[in-house]
Structure formats: C-alpha cells, structure tokens
Design an enzyme around this catalytic site. Structure first.
Site, PDB file in Angstrom:
ATOM      1  N   THR A   1       0.090  -2.869   8.725  1.00 15.79           N
ATOM      2  CA  THR A   1      -1.040  -2.118   8.183  1.00 15.79           C
ATOM      3  C   THR A   1      -2.180  -2.094   9.200  1.00 15.79           C
ATOM      4  OG1 THR A   1      -2.620  -1.870   6.363  1.00 15.79           O
ATOM      5  CG2 THR A   1      -1.968  -4.125   6.917  1.00 15.79           C
ATOM      6  N   SER A   2      -2.839  -0.924   9.287  1.00 17.81           N
ATOM      7  CA  SER A   2      -3.908  -0.735  10.283  1.00 17.81           C
ATOM      8  C   SER A   2      -5.208  -1.380   9.824  1.00 17.81           C
ATOM      9  CB  SER A   2      -4.149   0.768  10.479  1.00 17.81           C
ATOM     10  OG  SER A   2      -4.564   1.354   9.236  1.00 17.81           O
TER      11      SER A   2
ATOM     12  N   CYS B   1       3.982  17.421 -20.068  1.00 16.17           N
ATOM     13  CA  CYS B   1       3.961  15.969 -20.315  1.00 16.17           C
ATOM     14  C   CYS B   1       4.796  15.670 -21.566  1.00 16.17           C
ATOM     15  CB  CYS B   1       2.517  15.498 -20.536  1.00 16.17           C
ATOM     16  SG  CYS B   1       2.419  13.771 -21.062  1.00 16.17           S
TER      17      CYS B   1
ATOM     18  N   ASN C   1       2.581  -7.178  13.230  1.00 19.31           N
ATOM     19  CA  ASN C   1       2.298  -5.768  13.499  1.00 19.31           C
ATOM     20  C   ASN C   1       2.767  -5.447  14.904  1.00 19.31           C
ATOM     21  OD1 ASN C   1       0.949  -3.215  13.957  1.00 19.31           O
ATOM     22  ND2 ASN C   1      -0.384  -3.723  12.230  1.00 19.31           N
ATOM     23  N   LEU C   2       2.953  -4.132  15.135  1.00 17.78           N
ATOM     24  CA  LEU C   2       3.358  -3.670  16.465  1.00 17.78           C
ATOM     25  C   LEU C   2       2.226  -3.891  17.467  1.00 17.78           C
ATOM     26  CD1 LEU C   2       5.967  -2.328  17.332  1.00 17.78           C
ATOM     27  CD2 LEU C   2       4.962  -0.095  16.864  1.00 17.78           C
ATOM     28  N   GLU C   3       0.983  -3.757  16.957  1.00 13.72           N
ATOM     29  CA  GLU C   3      -0.181  -3.870  17.873  1.00 13.72           C
ATOM     30  C   GLU C   3      -1.374  -4.391  17.083  1.00 13.72           C
ATOM     31  OE1 GLU C   3      -0.050   0.227  19.002  1.00 13.72           O
ATOM     32  OE2 GLU C   3      -1.355   0.846  17.350  1.00 13.72           O
TER      33      GLU C   3
ATOM     34  N   ALA D   1       8.516  -4.397  12.924  1.00 13.79           N
ATOM     35  CA  ALA D   1       8.741  -5.155  11.682  1.00 13.79           C
ATOM     36  C   ALA D   1      10.220  -5.482  11.488  1.00 13.79           C
ATOM     37  CB  ALA D   1       8.222  -4.346  10.494  1.00 13.79           C
TER      38      ALA D   1
ATOM     39  N   HIS E   1      -1.236   1.378  -4.451  1.00 11.73           N
ATOM     40  CA  HIS E   1      -1.611   2.785  -4.264  1.00 11.73           C
ATOM     41  C   HIS E   1      -0.685   3.717  -5.020  1.00 11.73           C
ATOM     42  CE1 HIS E   1      -3.914   1.846  -0.276  1.00 11.73           C
ATOM     43  NE2 HIS E   1      -4.586   1.523  -1.355  1.00 11.73           N
TER      44      HIS E   1
ATOM     45  N   GLN F   1       0.854  -1.195   0.000  1.00 11.32           N
ATOM     46  CA  GLN F   1       0.000   0.000   0.000  1.00 11.32           C
ATOM     47  C   GLN F   1       0.888   1.243   0.000  1.00 11.32           C
ATOM     48  OE1 GLN F   1      -3.621  -0.458   2.825  1.00 11.32           O
ATOM     49  NE2 GLN F   1      -2.033  -1.775   3.668  1.00 11.32           N
TER      50      GLN F   1
HETATM   51  C1  BV8 Z   1     -11.539   2.666  -3.633  1.00 12.54           C
HETATM   52  C2  BV8 Z   1      -1.963   7.069  -1.156  1.00 12.54           C
HETATM   53  C3  BV8 Z   1     -13.170   1.844  -5.176  1.00 12.54           C
HETATM   54  C4  BV8 Z   1      -1.993   8.511  -0.822  1.00 12.54           C
HETATM   55  C5  BV8 Z   1      -3.724   6.062   0.159  1.00 12.54           C
HETATM   56  C6  BV8 Z   1     -15.728   7.693   1.016  1.00 12.54           C
HETATM   57  C7  BV8 Z   1     -15.251   8.350  -0.114  1.00 12.54           C
HETATM   58  C8  BV8 Z   1     -14.330   7.766  -0.984  1.00 12.54           C
HETATM   59  C9  BV8 Z   1     -13.862   6.501  -0.709  1.00 12.54           C
HETATM   60  C10 BV8 Z   1     -14.323   5.866   0.422  1.00 12.54           C
HETATM   61  C11 BV8 Z   1     -15.254   6.433   1.283  1.00 12.54           C
HETATM   62  N1  BV8 Z   1     -15.499   5.566   2.299  1.00 12.54           N
HETATM   63  C12 BV8 Z   1     -14.744   4.438   2.108  1.00 12.54           C
HETATM   64  C13 BV8 Z   1     -14.041   4.619   0.976  1.00 12.54           C
HETATM   65  C14 BV8 Z   1     -13.112   3.704   0.405  1.00 12.54           C
HETATM   66  C15 BV8 Z   1     -11.726   4.258   0.748  1.00 12.54           C
HETATM   67  C16 BV8 Z   1     -11.441   3.905   2.186  1.00 12.54           C
HETATM   68  O1  BV8 Z   1     -11.195   2.759   2.487  1.00 12.54           O
HETATM   69  N2  BV8 Z   1     -11.495   4.920   3.079  1.00 12.54           N
HETATM   70  C17 BV8 Z   1     -11.236   4.656   4.490  1.00 12.54           C
HETATM   71  C18 BV8 Z   1     -10.558   5.858   5.106  1.00 12.54           C
HETATM   72  C19 BV8 Z   1     -12.567   4.321   5.159  1.00 12.54           C
HETATM   73  N3  BV8 Z   1     -10.803   3.617  -0.152  1.00 12.54           N
HETATM   74  C20 BV8 Z   1     -10.538   4.213  -1.327  1.00 12.54           C
HETATM   75  O2  BV8 Z   1     -10.949   5.287  -1.672  1.00 12.54           O
HETATM   76  C21 BV8 Z   1      -9.669   3.359  -2.238  1.00 12.54           C
HETATM   77  N4  BV8 Z   1     -10.327   3.249  -3.511  1.00 12.54           N
HETATM   78  O3  BV8 Z   1     -12.188   2.275  -2.685  1.00 12.54           O
HETATM   79  O4  BV8 Z   1     -11.953   2.565  -4.957  1.00 12.54           O
HETATM   80  C22 BV8 Z   1     -12.827   0.409  -5.288  1.00 12.54           C
HETATM   81  C23 BV8 Z   1     -13.221  -0.486  -4.301  1.00 12.54           C
HETATM   82  C24 BV8 Z   1     -12.904  -1.848  -4.445  1.00 12.54           C
HETATM   83  C25 BV8 Z   1     -12.199  -2.290  -5.552  1.00 12.54           C
HETATM   84  C26 BV8 Z   1     -11.815  -1.352  -6.516  1.00 12.54           C
HETATM   85  C27 BV8 Z   1     -12.106  -0.006  -6.395  1.00 12.54           C
HETATM   86  C28 BV8 Z   1      -8.331   4.028  -2.469  1.00 12.54           C
HETATM   87  C29 BV8 Z   1      -7.573   4.084  -1.150  1.00 12.54           C
HETATM   88  C30 BV8 Z   1      -6.154   4.582  -1.409  1.00 12.54           C
HETATM   89  C31 BV8 Z   1      -5.951   5.935  -0.764  1.00 12.54           C
HETATM   90  N5  BV8 Z   1      -4.529   6.257  -0.817  1.00 12.54           N
HETATM   91  N6  BV8 Z   1      -2.427   6.352   0.016  1.00 12.54           N
HETATM   92  C32 BV8 Z   1      -0.770   8.876  -0.022  1.00 12.54           C
HETATM   93  O5  BV8 Z   1      -0.096   7.998   0.565  1.00 12.54           O
HETATM   94  O6  BV8 Z   1      -0.518  10.085  -0.003  1.00 12.54           O
HETATM   95  S1  BV8 Z   1      -4.305   5.374   1.606  1.00 12.54           S
HETATM   96  C33 BV8 Z   1      -3.315   5.541   2.998  1.00 12.54           C
HETATM   97  O7  BV8 Z   1      -3.779   4.583   3.943  1.00 12.54           O
HETATM   98  C34 BV8 Z   1      -1.895   5.129   2.864  1.00 12.54           C
HETATM   99  O8  BV8 Z   1      -1.345   5.376   1.663  1.00 12.54           O
HETATM  100  C35 BV8 Z   1      -1.839   3.655   3.158  1.00 12.54           C
HETATM  101  O9  BV8 Z   1      -1.583   2.987   1.969  1.00 12.54           O
HETATM  102  C36 BV8 Z   1      -3.212   3.354   3.594  1.00 12.54           C
HETATM  103  C37 BV8 Z   1      -3.322   2.369   4.697  1.00 12.54           C
HETATM  104  O10 BV8 Z   1      -2.584   2.839   5.773  1.00 12.54           O
HETATM  105  P1  BV8 Z   1      -1.509   1.846   6.424  1.00 12.54           P
HETATM  106  O11 BV8 Z   1      -0.504   1.522   5.395  1.00 12.54           O
HETATM  107  O12 BV8 Z   1      -2.202   0.695   7.064  1.00 12.54           O
HETATM  108  O13 BV8 Z   1      -0.843   2.792   7.490  1.00 12.54           O
HETATM  109  P2  BV8 Z   1      -1.453   3.271   8.879  1.00 12.54           P
HETATM  110  O14 BV8 Z   1      -0.671   4.457   9.327  1.00 12.54           O
HETATM  111  O15 BV8 Z   1      -2.935   3.349   8.787  1.00 12.54           O
HETATM  112  O16 BV8 Z   1      -1.133   2.045   9.878  1.00 12.54           O
HETATM  113  C38 BV8 Z   1       0.225   1.764  10.219  1.00 12.54           C
HETATM  114  C39 BV8 Z   1       0.240   0.385  10.845  1.00 12.54           C
HETATM  115  O17 BV8 Z   1       1.591   0.011  11.072  1.00 12.54           O
HETATM  116  C40 BV8 Z   1      -0.444   0.332  12.192  1.00 12.54           C
HETATM  117  O18 BV8 Z   1      -1.190  -0.873  12.294  1.00 12.54           O
HETATM  118  C41 BV8 Z   1       0.716   0.300  13.201  1.00 12.54           C
HETATM  119  O19 BV8 Z   1       0.404  -0.465  14.361  1.00 12.54           O
HETATM  120  C42 BV8 Z   1       1.769  -0.416  12.403  1.00 12.54           C
HETATM  121  N7  BV8 Z   1       3.147  -0.085  12.781  1.00 12.54           N
HETATM  122  C43 BV8 Z   1       3.654   1.134  13.117  1.00 12.54           C
HETATM  123  N8  BV8 Z   1       4.983   1.020  13.343  1.00 12.54           N
HETATM  124  C44 BV8 Z   1       5.311  -0.273  13.132  1.00 12.54           C
HETATM  125  C45 BV8 Z   1       4.149  -0.982  12.768  1.00 12.54           C
HETATM  126  N9  BV8 Z   1       4.145  -2.296  12.506  1.00 12.54           N
HETATM  127  C46 BV8 Z   1       5.335  -2.945  12.588  1.00 12.54           C
HETATM  128  N10 BV8 Z   1       6.499  -2.336  12.918  1.00 12.54           N
HETATM  129  C47 BV8 Z   1       6.520  -1.007  13.191  1.00 12.54           C
HETATM  130  N11 BV8 Z   1       7.697  -0.414  13.533  1.00 12.54           N
END
Ligand code: BV8
Length: 235
Positions: A178-179, A137, A203-205, A221, A110, A92
């Site tokens: 991933t969260s 472009c 995951n951390l948690e 990780a 992503h 992601q």
């Molecule tokens: C889609 C790029 C249709 C940008 C990202 C209302 C309006 C529009 C859309 C929606 C809506 N409601 C719901 C949606 C769907 C939406 C969605 O899910 N929204 C959420 C907020 C509810 N999704 C979309 O819009 C997606 N597209 O749905 O299209 C479709 C559906 C099905 C099939 C085809 C098409 C597009 C989503 C992509 C958005 N872009 N990133 C940028 O980066 O600038 S998302 C963003 O969150 C990040 O990029 C990342 O990729 C993503 C997930 O986050 P994580 O990677 O999990 O990171 P996070 O910080 O959350 O968690 C960190 C984790 O690591 C934690 O668990 C922590 O404990 C752990 N950790 C921390 N330190 C450590 C560790 N683990 C191990 N070791 C450590 N040291």
C-alpha cells in the site's frame, strides 16, 4: 521468537494483487493515472453520470474473472489457518482474491467489487453480472439505483469500529503493498504503533508511510510475503 498468542493485524493494498494482474492505482500506469477518481469514485460522480461509473466498474469486474490469487494471498490464508494467536486481515482492495485464497478473518474496508448495493435502501447483494439501469433492488423494488458496494472518496470506510479494536489489541501491524496515500487506512500504522504494536512494511519500494515502520522488507509481495510467513510459522 514470536509467542503464538501474539495478535497480528495485516493491512493490504493494491500491491498485493499486482502480480495477479490487477492494476494498482498510483504506480506508473496505475488506474488513477488513466482515470480521474473524482469523476468515477465519488458519490457525486455516481449522481451526475451513473452510466460512466457503471462502465468503469463493469470493466474492472470483467477483468476480475481472468485473474487468480497469487502466493502472497495464499501465504496470508495459511498464516490465518496455522497461527496460534489473533489474526485480522484488513484489505483496502475491492477484488475478491483474499477470499478466493481462503482468507476468512477479512475486513473489506473499501467494500467489494463483486457486490452491489441499493442506493435507496442500502441492501447489499452479491452480483456477478454487469451493473445497469435495468437492475431492480430485490429488497425495496427500486430500479435504476443499484451501485457498486464500494467505498468512494468522501464516504465512510466500512467496519471502522472493528478495525480500531483490532489495532488496539495488535502486537504486530504489517502493511503489505500500500502506498499509504489514502486515509484513514494510511493512519493505521501510526495508530497501532502509538498503542504499543511493532510495525513492519512489506512493499516493492518506499511508501508515504515508510517512516512509521520499525522494519521494512523490500521486494514483490509474491516472494516477500510467503518468506515472511514461513519465518513466522517456523519460529
Ligand atoms: C474518509 C475504492 C471520512 C474505489 C478507494 C477531499 C475530499 C474527500 C475526501 C478527502 C479529501 N482529502 C482527503 C480525503 C480523505 C480521503 C483521502 O485519503 N484522499 C486522499 C487521496 C488524500 N479518504 C476518503 O475519502 C476515505 N473516507 O476519509 O471518510 C472518515 C475519516 C476517518 C474515519 C472515518 C471516516 C475513503 C477512501 C476510500 C476511497 N476508495 N477505493 C475503487 O477502488 O474503485 S481508494 C483507492 O486507494 C484504492 O481503492 C485503494 O484502496 C486505496 C489505496 O491505494 P493502495 O491500495 O495503497 O494502492 P496504490 O496503487 O496507491 O499503491 C500500490 C502500492 O503497492 C505501492 O506502494 C507500490 O509500491 C506497491 N506495489 C506495487 N506492486 C507491488 C507492490 N508491493 C508489493 N509487491 C508488488 N508486486
């Protein structure tokens, strides 16, 4: 004993890059706690305030120059090289740390921060410098319409067909750092499990999707991933 011919699918999130110094999104002082994703990571934001979106991604692109892959990225690249069965790495993350660690069977669902895309003709180009209105472009000549090659909220993630095929064939699905907050990625564990895969969360948690996993290992990780890979390759 893991038979060599088993197919492994790994999904990584921001947590795998945290120890490299790349900010995560939803941890205590993560990116979305400081910035409003609706104003920065949606197509509407780009259309209404292109410069602010440019500033947001340029800042993150600069930071990428100062960070390196950590032992977790390296362990996954080693697993890909030495594993006898199928291996697919879906990330992601939009950083380039997996490829810099040597991963090749990599799907950036992503998008990628160090590539830009023409909003008019969709041509994608690797690009290291700052995004600006002066950029034209190379394919269609349109200027002022270059955007990060990144999937924003509401946009279709990339390579979804290949991802669902890999999930169908998976014997083991592993989510790392991933969260489980963002779909469709957050649904992959359930999909893999429904198609017969065993599931493991590193995951951390606990995450939003922890209940979906047959097994979990807790810790950073950089420690947990190399340990898991070592065990797998020694089995
Ligand atoms: C889609 C790029 C249709 C940008 C990202 C209302 C309006 C529009 C859309 C929606 C809506 N409601 C719901 C949606 C769907 C939406 C969605 O899910 N929204 C959420 C907020 C509810 N999704 C979309 O819009 C997606 N597209 O749905 O299209 C479709 C559906 C099905 C099939 C085809 C098409 C597009 C989503 C992509 C958005 N872009 N990133 C940028 O980066 O600038 S998302 C963003 O969150 C990040 O990029 C990342 O990729 C993503 C997930 O986050 P994580 O990677 O999990 O990171 P996070 O910080 O959350 O968690 C960190 C984790 O690591 C934690 O668990 C922590 O404990 C752990 N950790 C921390 N330190 C450590 C560790 N683990 C191990 N070791 C450590 N040291």
């Amino acid at each position: 004993m893991m038979a060599d011919r088993e197919n492994i699918v790994v999904l990584t999130g921001a947590g795998i890059s945290a120890e490299s110094g790349v900010a995560t999104f939803r941890d205590k002082d993560g990116i979305w706690s400081k910035f409003d994703w609706q104003k920065l990571a949606t197509p509407e934001a780009f259309e209404s305030d292109q410069q602010t979106v440019y500033d947001f991604y340029n800042t993150r692109r600069h930071k990428l120059r100062d960070v390196s892959p950590n032992p977790a990225h390296e362990a996954l690249a080693r697993l890909e090289r030495e594993w006898g069965g199928g291996f697919t790495l879906i990330t992601q993350n939009i950083d380039n740390l997996h490829e810099r660690a040597g991963s090749q069977a990599l799907i950036h669902m992503h998008g990628e921060m160090m590539k830009i895309r023409c909003a008019e003709c969709e041509t994608v180009t690797p690009y290291d410098d700052d995004l600006s209105f002066d950029l034209a472009c190379r394919a269609c000549g349109e200027s002022g319409r270059m955007r990060p090659h990144v999937v924003w909220f509401g946009e279709m993630p990339l390579e979804m067909e290949g991802i669902y095929r890999a999930l169908q064939e998976a014997d083991l699905f592993v989510a790392i750092g991933t969260s489980g907050a963002v779909y469709p990625a957050a649904g992959f564990a359930a999909e893999a499990q429904a198609m017969g895969a065993r599931t493991l969360e590193l995951n951390l948690e606990d995450s939003d999707i922890t209940p979906r996993f047959d097994a979990v290992r807790r810790g950073p990780a950089g420690a947990v991933v190399p340990e898991w890979v070592e065990e797998l390759l020694d089995a």
